[in-house]
Design a protein around this motif. Structure first.
Motif, PDB file in Angstrom:
ATOM      1  N   ASN A  55      53.439  33.947  76.890  1.00  0.00           N
ATOM      2  CA  ASN A  55      54.574  34.832  76.640  1.00  0.00           C
ATOM      3  C   ASN A  55      54.902  34.866  75.153  1.00  0.00           C
ATOM      4  O   ASN A  55      54.403  34.072  74.355  1.00  0.00           O
ATOM      5  CB  ASN A  55      55.786  34.429  77.483  1.00  0.00           C
ATOM      6  N   SER A  56      55.761  35.794  74.767  1.00  0.00           N
ATOM      7  CA  SER A  56      56.070  36.011  73.351  1.00  0.00           C
ATOM      8  C   SER A  56      56.714  34.791  72.701  1.00  0.00           C
ATOM      9  O   SER A  56      56.467  34.495  71.530  1.00  0.00           O
ATOM     10  CB  SER A  56      56.985  37.232  73.197  1.00  0.00           C
ATOM     11  N   ALA A  57      57.516  34.050  73.468  1.00  0.00           N
ATOM     12  CA  ALA A  57      58.208  32.879  72.911  1.00  0.00           C
ATOM     13  C   ALA A  57      57.210  31.798  72.512  1.00  0.00           C
ATOM     14  O   ALA A  57      57.310  31.210  71.429  1.00  0.00           O
ATOM     15  CB  ALA A  57      59.210  32.331  73.919  1.00  0.00           C
ATOM     16  N   ASN A  58      56.235  31.535  73.394  1.00  0.00           N
ATOM     17  CA  ASN A  58      55.254  30.498  73.094  1.00  0.00           C
ATOM     18  C   ASN A  58      54.330  30.923  71.959  1.00  0.00           C
ATOM     19  O   ASN A  58      53.994  30.121  71.078  1.00  0.00           O
ATOM     20  CB  ASN A  58      54.423  30.173  74.343  1.00  0.00           C
ATOM     21  N   LEU A  59      53.909  32.203  71.974  1.00  0.00           N
ATOM     22  CA  LEU A  59      53.049  32.695  70.904  1.00  0.00           C
ATOM     23  C   LEU A  59      53.780  32.657  69.563  1.00  0.00           C
ATOM     24  O   LEU A  59      53.191  32.330  68.526  1.00  0.00           O
ATOM     25  CB  LEU A  59      52.587  34.113  71.218  1.00  0.00           C
ATOM     26  N   SER A  60      55.084  32.982  69.599  1.00  0.00           N
ATOM     27  CA  SER A  60      55.875  32.920  68.376  1.00  0.00           C
ATOM     28  C   SER A  60      56.004  31.489  67.879  1.00  0.00           C
ATOM     29  O   SER A  60      55.968  31.228  66.667  1.00  0.00           O
ATOM     30  CB  SER A  60      57.263  33.513  68.629  1.00  0.00           C
ATOM     31  N   SER A  61      56.129  30.547  68.827  1.00  0.00           N
ATOM     32  CA  SER A  61      56.216  29.132  68.457  1.00  0.00           C
ATOM     33  C   SER A  61      54.930  28.658  67.782  1.00  0.00           C
ATOM     34  O   SER A  61      54.969  27.974  66.753  1.00  0.00           O
ATOM     35  CB  SER A  61      56.493  28.287  69.706  1.00  0.00           C
ATOM     36  N   ILE A  62      53.791  29.042  68.361  1.00  0.00           N
ATOM     37  CA  ILE A  62      52.504  28.681  67.759  1.00  0.00           C
ATOM     38  C   ILE A  62      52.376  29.318  66.379  1.00  0.00           C
ATOM     39  O   ILE A  62      51.948  28.679  65.412  1.00  0.00           O
ATOM     40  CB  ILE A  62      51.342  29.129  68.668  1.00  0.00           C
ATOM     41  N   GLY A  63      52.794  30.597  66.283  1.00  0.00           N
ATOM     42  CA  GLY A  63      52.696  31.304  65.017  1.00  0.00           C
ATOM     43  C   GLY A  63      53.572  30.733  63.932  1.00  0.00           C
ATOM     44  O   GLY A  63      53.222  30.776  62.747  1.00  0.00           O
ATOM     45  N   SER A  64      54.720  30.170  64.300  1.00  0.00           N
ATOM     46  CA  SER A  64      55.623  29.604  63.297  1.00  0.00           C
ATOM     47  C   SER A  64      55.196  28.212  62.854  1.00  0.00           C
ATOM     48  O   SER A  64      55.507  27.787  61.741  1.00  0.00           O
ATOM     49  CB  SER A  64      57.056  29.552  63.852  1.00  0.00           C
ATOM     50  N   GLN A  65      54.474  27.484  63.718  1.00  0.00           N
ATOM     51  CA  GLN A  65      54.036  26.127  63.379  1.00  0.00           C
ATOM     52  C   GLN A  65      52.711  26.117  62.626  1.00  0.00           C
ATOM     53  O   GLN A  65      52.399  25.165  61.909  1.00  0.00           O
ATOM     54  CB  GLN A  65      53.887  25.295  64.651  1.00  0.00           C
ATOM     55  N   LEU A  66      51.927  27.173  62.777  1.00  0.00           N
ATOM     56  CA  LEU A  66      50.579  27.205  62.208  1.00  0.00           C
ATOM     57  C   LEU A  66      50.535  27.326  60.682  1.00  0.00           C
ATOM     58  O   LEU A  66      49.660  26.710  60.053  1.00  0.00           O
ATOM     59  CB  LEU A  66      49.794  28.350  62.852  1.00  0.00           C
ATOM     60  N   PRO A  67      51.439  28.109  60.034  1.00  0.00           N
ATOM     61  CA  PRO A  67      51.251  28.409  58.608  1.00  0.00           C
ATOM     62  C   PRO A  67      51.128  27.212  57.686  1.00  0.00           C
ATOM     63  O   PRO A  67      50.144  27.105  56.941  1.00  0.00           O
ATOM     64  CB  PRO A  67      52.484  29.255  58.269  1.00  0.00           C
ATOM     65  N   GLU A  68      52.131  26.295  57.689  1.00  0.00           N
ATOM     66  CA  GLU A  68      52.029  25.196  56.722  1.00  0.00           C
ATOM     67  C   GLU A  68      50.850  24.288  57.011  1.00  0.00           C
ATOM     68  O   GLU A  68      50.172  23.807  56.105  1.00  0.00           O
ATOM     69  CB  GLU A  68      53.326  24.375  56.660  1.00  0.00           C
TER      70      GLU A  68
END
Length: 350
Positions: A55-68
């Protein structure tokens, strides 16, 4: 390290390049395997967790943790390509973030709008300048003192962290202007801005490695530094460039962390080093140098983030995920060593 590079004429860089390219045979097959593994993991976790995993919430969570984590992985990856390491990347990111944070929190409050913009640029300039100084220090220790990169960057890591802790007494500096917070926490058309920053960094590194003489020299040095030097490449200059680029990436990661947490601290991201090395090796980077791709690194990062997210939703211990990551690192490293020995033996028979 001896391989067929030692038998190439010293004045034949084209032959060196051809041999380096041969080491990349099978890269697409390996990346296809990583893509298959990623797809299999997603299917497995969807079966276990249902649609909630995608779902969008989990994908957003992965996307926010991945950058740094991704940008720090690029900082480690670029040094692994020459057979080195930059264990000071996380400490550099934190020290530069703290430097910028001090300026932002002491100079901007009460300043006019124009001066706020000026002080933000000053903070960025000081952070980048400090990061490049660390890169120069690492390069000087490796190139001129002849210290192994792992030992050199462990030393600078301890020094940098000690300075950061000594100046801040371990305190958290928080409360940044909206533009800084946007770097790590903002979105553009629903996409985390930090993810866009990571994508731009990954694309830039990929272009440097594939399309520039500097990138080609990095791979050649990782394959055989002495032969590369004899072929006319200024290896010292290239090594300095590697550690400068690595530190610059660490500074960018520091700003992404600042924006995501709206704070800076000397101990943020201490556990990232293991994951960054694992992502690089799992992505196909030879820890002895000479081979690795940005695309493989990105695929490996996605695999690790998918596993971590699934473990979180399954209410499994984060320490269990770390244990699995450690086993993966040992296993992939062992396979890499076996493949390297096999390749060296094969080249020696030609």
């Amino acid at each position: 390290m001896s391989n067929s590079f030692s038998r190439v004429g010293h004045d034949d860089p084209a032959a060196l390049a051809r041999l380096a390219m041969r080491r990349g045979v099978g890269v697409y097959g390996y990346q296809l395997g990583l893509s298959g593994l990623l797809l299999a993991l997603v299917v497995l976790f969807v079966l276990l967790l249902g649609k909630g995993f995608v779902n969008s919430a989990n994908l957003s969570s992965i996307g926010s943790q991945l950058p740094e984590l991704g940008i720090l992985s690029l900082a480690i990856f670029i040094t692994l390509l020459h057979g080195g390491m930059n264990l000071s990347a996380v400490a550099t990111a934190n020290l530069c973030a703290l430097t910028a944070a001090h300026v932002l929190t002491t100079r901007i409050p009460g300043a006019s709008e124009t001066m706020q913009v000026v002080w933000m640029f000053v903070a960025i300039f000081l952070a980048v300048g400090l990061g490049l100084l660390v890169g120069l220090l690492n390069g000087a220790i490796v190139v001129y003192a002849g210290v192994h990169p792992m030992l050199a960057t462990i030393g600078t890591m301890i020094m940098i962290k000690g300075i950061a802790l000594g100046l801040t007494h371990g305190a958290v500096i928080s409360g940044f202007p909206a533009p800084i917070r946007f770097i790590g926490g903002g979105t553009v058309f629903g996409v985390p801005f930090g993810l866009i920053v990571f994508a731009l960094c990954a694309a830039a590194v990929a272009v440097i490695l594939k399309r520039t003489p500097f990138g080609a020299a990095i791979y050649l040095i990782g394959s055989n530094e002495r032969a590369t030097e004899y072929s006319g490449v200024d290896t010292k200059r290239v090594l300095f460039g590697i550690y400068l680029l690595s530190s610059l990436l660490a500074v960018i990661a520091g700003f992404v962390m600042m924006g995501r947490f709206n704070s800076a601290n000397a101990t943020y991201g201490d556990s990232y080093i293991l994951v960054t090395v694992l992502a690089s090796v799992l992505g196909g980077t030879d820890p002895y140098g000479g081979f690795g791709t940005v695309s493989g690194l990105v695929l490996a990062l996605l695999i690790l983030q998918v596993i971590a997210s699934a473990f979180n939703q399954l209410h499994l211990s984060a320490y269990l995920a770390m244990a699995i990551w450690g086993l993966l690192l040992v296993g992939v490293s062992a396979v890499t060593v076996v493949k390297r020995r096999s390749r060296t033996a094969s080249e020696a028979m030609r």
